[in-house]
Scaffold this motif. Structure first.
Motif, PDB file in Angstrom:
ATOM      1  N   ILE A  46       0.833  -1.197   0.000  1.00 41.84           N
ATOM      2  CA  ILE A  46       0.000   0.000   0.000  1.00 41.84           C
ATOM      3  C   ILE A  46       0.871   1.252   0.000  1.00 41.84           C
ATOM      4  O   ILE A  46       0.564   2.247  -0.669  1.00 41.84           O
ATOM      5  CB  ILE A  46      -0.958  -0.012   1.208  1.00 41.84           C
ATOM      6  N   LYS A  47       1.977   1.211   0.725  1.00 42.53           N
ATOM      7  CA  LYS A  47       2.900   2.345   0.712  1.00 42.53           C
ATOM      8  C   LYS A  47       3.446   2.573  -0.704  1.00 42.53           C
ATOM      9  O   LYS A  47       3.584   3.722  -1.156  1.00 42.53           O
ATOM     10  CB  LYS A  47       4.051   2.130   1.685  1.00 42.53           C
ATOM     11  N   LYS A  48       3.743   1.496  -1.425  1.00 46.88           N
ATOM     12  CA  LYS A  48       4.192   1.636  -2.811  1.00 46.88           C
ATOM     13  C   LYS A  48       3.107   2.282  -3.668  1.00 46.88           C
ATOM     14  O   LYS A  48       3.393   3.097  -4.551  1.00 46.88           O
ATOM     15  CB  LYS A  48       4.571   0.264  -3.376  1.00 46.88           C
ATOM     16  N   TYR A  49       1.850   1.905  -3.400  1.00 44.89           N
ATOM     17  CA  TYR A  49       0.738   2.515  -4.131  1.00 44.89           C
ATOM     18  C   TYR A  49       0.665   4.012  -3.848  1.00 44.89           C
ATOM     19  O   TYR A  49       0.478   4.824  -4.777  1.00 44.89           O
ATOM     20  CB  TYR A  49      -0.578   1.835  -3.741  1.00 44.89           C
ATOM     21  N   VAL A  50       0.813   4.401  -2.574  1.00 46.22           N
ATOM     22  CA  VAL A  50       0.778   5.825  -2.216  1.00 46.22           C
ATOM     23  C   VAL A  50       1.954   6.556  -2.863  1.00 46.22           C
ATOM     24  O   VAL A  50       1.819   7.698  -3.320  1.00 46.22           O
ATOM     25  CB  VAL A  50       0.790   6.003  -0.686  1.00 46.22           C
ATOM     26  N   ASP A  51       3.120   5.916  -2.927  1.00 48.61           N
ATOM     27  CA  ASP A  51       4.282   6.512  -3.599  1.00 48.61           C
ATOM     28  C   ASP A  51       3.958   6.794  -5.067  1.00 48.61           C
ATOM     29  O   ASP A  51       4.274   7.874  -5.595  1.00 48.61           O
ATOM     30  CB  ASP A  51       5.489   5.572  -3.520  1.00 48.61           C
ATOM     31  N   GLU A  52       3.347   5.814  -5.733  1.00 45.49           N
ATOM     32  CA  GLU A  52       2.987   5.982  -7.142  1.00 45.49           C
ATOM     33  C   GLU A  52       1.935   7.076  -7.311  1.00 45.49           C
ATOM     34  O   GLU A  52       1.988   7.870  -8.261  1.00 45.49           O
ATOM     35  CB  GLU A  52       2.474   4.663  -7.712  1.00 45.49           C
ATOM     36  N   LEU A  53       0.976   7.121  -6.381  1.00 43.98           N
ATOM     37  CA  LEU A  53      -0.062   8.144  -6.433  1.00 43.98           C
ATOM     38  C   LEU A  53       0.550   9.536  -6.279  1.00 43.98           C
ATOM     39  O   LEU A  53       0.172  10.473  -6.987  1.00 43.98           O
ATOM     40  CB  LEU A  53      -1.085   7.890  -5.321  1.00 43.98           C
ATOM     41  N   GLN A  54       1.502   9.667  -5.377  1.00 40.65           N
ATOM     42  CA  GLN A  54       2.171  10.949  -5.178  1.00 40.65           C
ATOM     43  C   GLN A  54       2.924  11.377  -6.437  1.00 40.65           C
ATOM     44  O   GLN A  54       2.837  12.538  -6.859  1.00 40.65           O
ATOM     45  CB  GLN A  54       3.126  10.878  -3.997  1.00 40.65           C
ATOM     46  N   ARG A  55       3.665  10.456  -7.047  1.00 42.28           N
ATOM     47  CA  ARG A  55       4.416  10.796  -8.257  1.00 42.28           C
ATOM     48  C   ARG A  55       3.475  11.232  -9.379  1.00 42.28           C
ATOM     49  O   ARG A  55       3.768  12.181 -10.122  1.00 42.28           O
ATOM     50  CB  ARG A  55       5.263   9.599  -8.699  1.00 42.28           C
ATOM     51  N   ALA A  56       2.336  10.560  -9.503  1.00 41.36           N
ATOM     52  CA  ALA A  56       1.372  10.936 -10.526  1.00 41.36           C
ATOM     53  C   ALA A  56       0.775  12.308 -10.237  1.00 41.36           C
ATOM     54  O   ALA A  56       0.602  13.129 -11.147  1.00 41.36           O
ATOM     55  CB  ALA A  56       0.260   9.881 -10.608  1.00 41.36           C
ATOM     56  N   ALA A  57       0.471  12.574  -8.962  1.00 42.28           N
ATOM     57  CA  ALA A  57      -0.105  13.869  -8.580  1.00 42.28           C
ATOM     58  C   ALA A  57       0.868  15.010  -8.843  1.00 42.28           C
ATOM     59  O   ALA A  57       0.466  16.119  -9.241  1.00 42.28           O
ATOM     60  CB  ALA A  57      -0.496  13.845  -7.105  1.00 42.28           C
TER      61      ALA A  57
END
Length: 266
Positions: A60-71
């Motif tokens: 889930i932390k990896k998902y949040v990392d990816e979400l942040q990079r996209a944002a």
């Protein structure tokens, strides 16, 4: 119950199947209350902070990392807050996420509890509106309040759902209990005939770490940005979720990341 099955689907299916059996043989029991108790206990057992749960949270932390990079590719500024629960957290207790007497916001895809962006937005906006007018937050009232706009779609500020990324205690999910002493019947409360019934429900456990993402659609001046970032931290520490007035949802902001300025403070 296991974290490897979809909790929302499993509990919904079990609720219906058990209800049909119960309606035939056990009409005298409080079915919803009993199902909620058993389900909450099973969730607590399944989401003990073992290796399986820790691996789930790492993903889930990896998902949040990816979400942040996209944002960061879309918005002018993206700020990430790492918060740790100091007390149990309950949110969206009357929602349809789980078929329980008192529910909990639950992501059906990531298979974990989470804090809805709308809940975070409400907490932060209320903090700014109350404290700016009272002079407790420095900065231009007009500049800060107008960030939120008149509606969510006109707001400069964008909030994302907050997810648990680490559990530092024994459990990620715990079973909590409240005991209403009176039930209202026909507009009256009869103390002599009160019959307390404990209600067991799932909550996010203390020492759970969540990451909260907040973005700004357009640039703001440095002073306004600094005041906004500090204000969000204070707002989060006022409490997240429901029942904050009785001690639920207390968090401590541990770290703040602002990658655009290579900024981080604890």
């Amino acid at each position: 119950m296991s974290i490897h099955v979809n909790v929302v689907s499993l509990l919904s299916k079990s609720f219906v199947e058990c209800f049909l059996k119960c309606s035939e043989c056990c009409k005298d029991i409080g079915y919803v209350s009993e199902f909620s108790r058993l389900a909450s206990e099973r969730l607590m057992e399944a989401y003990k902070c073992n290796d399986d749960v820790k691996r789930l949270l790492e993903n889930i932390k990896k998902y949040v990392d990816e979400l942040q990079r996209a944002a960061e590719q879309v918005f002018s500024s993206v700020i990430r807050y790492e918060v740790e629960l100091e007390s149990r957290l309950t949110v969206h207790g009357s929602s349809h996420h789980l078929p329980l007497q008192i529910s909990l916001a639950w992501d059906p895809v990531l298979n974990v509890p989470y804090v809805l962006s709308s809940s975070i937005r409400g907490v932060v906006r209320a903090f700014f509106e109350e404290n700016i007018q009272g002079g407790k937050v420095s900065g231009s009232i007009e500049d800060l309040v107008k960030l939120f706009g008149e509606t969510e779609h006109s707001s400069v500020v964008v909030f994302f759902d907050a997810y648990p990324v680490e559990c530092r205690g024994e459990h990620l999910v715990e079973a909590d209990v409240i005991t209403p002493h009176y039930s209202e019947v026909a507009g009256t409360i009869d103390e002599a005939r009160s019959s307390p019934v404990p209600l067991v429900f799932p909550v996010l456990a203390p020492r759970t770490v969540l990451h909260v993402l907040v973005a700004l659609r357009k640039p703001v001046d440095g002073s306004t940005l600094k005041t906004f970032m500090e204000g969000v931290s204070k707002a989060l520490e006022n409490g997240l979720g429901a029942k904050t007035s009785v001690g639920y949802g207390r968090v401590r902001v541990k770290k703040v990341y602002f990658p655009q300025l290579n900024h981080r403070y604890e």
